[in-house]
Design an enzyme around this catalytic site. Structure first.
Site, mmCIF file in Angstrom:
data_model
loop_
_atom_site.group_PDB
_atom_site.id
_atom_site.type_symbol
_atom_site.label_atom_id
_atom_site.label_comp_id
_atom_site.label_asym_id
_atom_site.label_seq_id
_atom_site.Cartn_x
_atom_site.Cartn_y
_atom_site.Cartn_z
ATOM 1 N N GLY A 272 0.789 -1.218 0.000
ATOM 2 C CA GLY A 272 0.000 0.000 0.000
ATOM 3 C C GLY A 272 0.821 1.268 0.000
ATOM 4 O O GLY A 272 2.058 1.277 0.068
ATOM 5 N N GLU A 293 7.425 -10.105 5.738
ATOM 6 C CA GLU A 293 6.631 -11.161 5.105
ATOM 7 C C GLU A 293 6.377 -10.856 3.645
ATOM 8 O O GLU A 293 6.185 -11.748 2.837
ATOM 9 C CB GLU A 293 5.286 -11.319 5.824
ATOM 10 C CG GLU A 293 4.335 -10.164 5.613
ATOM 11 C CD GLU A 293 3.082 -10.268 6.443
ATOM 12 O OE1 GLU A 293 1.998 -10.042 5.878
ATOM 13 O OE2 GLU A 293 3.166 -10.564 7.646
ATOM 14 N N GLY A 391 0.064 -10.794 9.127
ATOM 15 C CA GLY A 391 1.258 -10.847 9.959
ATOM 16 C C GLY A 391 1.391 -9.689 10.925
ATOM 17 O O GLY A 391 2.449 -9.519 11.540
#
Length: 674
Positions: A272, A293, A391
């Site tokens: 994002g 991640e 996560g």
């Protein structure tokens, strides 16, 4: 008898002749097979081959596994749970074939993390064949979940591989996309290792698309072709996620977060605009590392600029560790055969204990809303499931336990074109708390940073109101008063003009000092400062002995009028803590347009240039606001304060008063004059 190895029989073509030296062959039920029976094995049935067959060239075995997508799908049985590869590694040809050519399927469950390709299996009318369970809700399955045609499993990303391996979430079939094999017969899982690693290690049936455009990535990404039942050649571009253009709000958030990131830190970022803005704001840092991640183009940019080197990492130094990639075609090309990139399972990247092994771990995650106590809602919107836990908690907890680590929640202060505050009195009904108030430390909006760690509810509420949008602060404070979170007479924090933003100064010793506007949430720290002054310092500041500093006094001290008053504090920063060393303030007298100036400095910080730095900064701010100058009453014995004025370079008029006090007037030079 030699040990057996599970291989798949060919689909749609004759089985190979048994070679001399083969000990034995078993069918899928474990029954002994003759040569003749092996030759007549129905297409798609499993074979267990032993002995010399395993010594055949892998390319020959590979050739017998190649088939069409429809042929591969026909080997899936009813009632099986099917995992689809994540993100940009979704095998879309197999997925389409599963819907088009999978008429024989019934009650099959589809599971996956967010996928970038289509999700035809959730179309209305296919409920009898497929039921989807999302570990993380993407846009392609969100409507199906809202309409009750699909399910959502709230789960920490770090836990999913274990659930698969321990068969609490049994995976029968894995549909994946891989790179072409190397000279030894190993393909790469490419841009998606995350939970796919556990799936291919646990599934009874692995079906793979082989795509020459899938980058061959290093790390825990390799899989031998013998582990794959059927191979479907494809050739199409991976889906891309191009970073959206940043606006002023994104850039402001990025700059605030960047102030929390020291040189040598290790980063976790997400998907994002906010993550992109933060990475863009870190271009002046050095020796950053990455353990995350998910990895995007912003990381690649910092690597190419020499900002990310990984040399300061305390775990896997010089390695960029991630579980999946999502970005542009350039990112995928950069990842291909890049030895600096280490692809790992989510069981490794998201393990909080692994994360905590990185010194200065900076975890950046976003949110949909934060309430005034610090609870974070990230997976629900308007009472409906929107995304997932992912996560966030893994990294928030891991970074919190890292030496010098900082867990950060960043979000825009408003939604729906400014009409809705994302800082809320309470989370709405149906909202899910992803990160608890006990886990939250830093919350960042475009209006600043709220440090909630070690703060009580009153302090948290004030800190969060301060970083809310100015249009919503009064309503938030009213709500906080109704809930007895804050004092009944608590004033609304005002917006401070850009000229008053945080500023770095250097003392004569070279020590860095942060000069920033005073905040309502500083009340307790300033009270502590005053109560720890020596009697001599108290007398010099207040021209008498003052024994108490109640809330009412402190609130007046921290309450600013952007036109007529200004207060700034001088802070020493150590690791992730600020210690207020001093405060200076002026209040404009409308009669002469002079600011009544006062300053107080901790005893241990006196005679180091702190007062001088504060005066110089307030002069800059006051000049920009059109103030004519400062005035102050100074004890004649307070030579240190008089020296501060004398070094200011201002035109001074010093008038002795009959009470042992100098009345000092320091006027600014007219515009255009030195």
């Amino acid at each position: 008898m030699r040990a057996t190895s599970k291989l798949a029989g060919p689909v749609g073509r004759a089985a190979p002749e048994l070679q001399p030296g083969i000990d034995v062959a078993y069918d899928g039920a474990g029954a002994l097979m003759s040569r003749q029976r092996w030759r007549s094995t129905p297409p798609g049935d499993y074979l267990y081959l032993t002995g010399m067959d395993l010594k055949l060239d892998w390319t020959q075995r590979y050739a017998h596994k190649v088939c069409t997508a429809a042929e591969a799908i026909h080997t899936i049985q009813r009632g099986r749970r099917i995992l689809i590869g994540s993100g940009a590694a979704e095998p879309t040809v197999l997925v389409d074939a599963m819907v088009v050519a999978g008429e024989h399927l019934a009650d099959n469950e589809i599971v996956h993390l967010m996928t970038e390709g289509p999700a035809p299996y959730v179309r209305p009318g296919l409920e009898g064949r497929f039921r989807h369970t999302a570990f993380f809700i993407g846009e392609n399955v969100r409507d199906a979940i809202h309409e009750g045609r699909a399910d959502f499993m709230p789960v920490f990303l770090s836990d999913i591989p274990r659930l698969i391996v321990e068969r609490r979430v049994r995976i029968d079939v894995a549909l994946i996309q891989v790179s072409p094999p190397d000279a030894h017969g190993f393909v790469s899982l490419g841009v998606s290792v995350d939970i796919v690693r556990a799936a291919v290690d646990s599934a009874g049936l692995v079906l793979a698309e082989v795509n020459p455009r899938m980058p061959r990535t290093h790390g825990d990404s390799f899989l031998h072709v013998d582990r794959i039942a059927h191979l479907v050649p494809v050739d199409y571009a991976l889906p891309e996620r191009i970073p959206e253009p940043l606006d002023a709000i994104d850039e402001a958030i990025g700059k605030h977060v960047a102030t929390l990131v020291p040189d040598g830190a290790t980063l976790q970022t997400g998907i994002g605009r906010i993550s992109h803005a933060v990475l863009a704001a870190l271009r002046d840092r050095s020796d950053l590392g990455v353990h995350t991640e998910m990895l995007s183009d912003g990381v690649m940019d910092l690597v190419q600029r020499g900002v990310i080197t990984g040399r300061a990492k305390t775990l896997l130094p010089q390695k960029i560790v991630t579980s999946f990639l999502l970005g542009s075609r350039e990112l995928y090309a950069w990842a291909h055969d890049n030895p600096a990139l280490e692809m790992r399972s989510s069981a490794f990247t998201n393990d909080p204990f692994t994360i905590a092994r990185h010194d200065r771990m900076i975890a950046l995650n976003s949110a949909l809303a934060v309430d005034l106590t610090g609870q974070v809602a990230s997976d629900t919107l308007s009472g409906k499931f929107f995304s997932g836990i992912g996560g966030q908690v893994d990294f928030i907890r891991g970074a919190a336990r890292s030496r010098g680590g900082k867990p950060i929640i960043a979000l825009r202060s408003t939604a729906k074109r400014g009409t809705v505050s994302r800082i809320r009195p309470a989370l709405e009904e149906g909202a899910g708390v992803v990160t608890s108030r006990g886990d939250v430390r830093y919350v960042v909006t475009e209006h600043g940073i709220a440090d909630l760690w070690g703060r009580n509810i009153r302090e948290r509420a004030l800190a969060l109101v301060e970083i809310a949008h100015p249009d919503h602060r009064a309503a938030l404070l009213d709500a906080a008063k109704q809930r007895r979170y804050v004092f009944p007479d608590q004033v609304v924090p005002r917006a401070v003009s850009p000229i008053s933003e945080a500023h770095l100064a250097r003392l004569r010793s070279g020590e860095a000092l942060l000069l920033r506007p005073v905040r309502l949430s500083d009340e307790g720290a300033l009270q502590d400062l005053l109560y720890h002054l020596s009697d001599e310092s108290i007398y010099r500041r207040f021209l008498g002995f003052k024994r108490a500093h109640p809330h009412e006094e402190m609130q007046r001290l921290v309450n600013l009028d952007d036109e007529l008053s200004m207060g700034i504090v001088a802070c020493a920063r150590e690791e992730d803590r600020e210690t207020i060393l001093a405060m200076a303030r002026y209040d404009v007298d409308p009669k002469d347009n002079l600011g009544d100036f006062a300053v107080v400095v901790r005893d241990e910080a006196q005679r180091k240039g702190v007062g001088t730095a504060l005066l110089r900064r307030l002069i800059e701010i006051a000049k920009a606001r059109g103030v004519a100058g400062f005035k102050a009453d100074v004890l004649m014995e307070n030579k240190a304060m008089m020296s501060v004025f004398q070094r200011s370079g201002l035109q001074l008029v010093v008038t002795p008063e009959g009470t042992g006090v100098y009345h000092v007037v320091a006027r600014f030079a007219p515009p255009g004059k030195p």
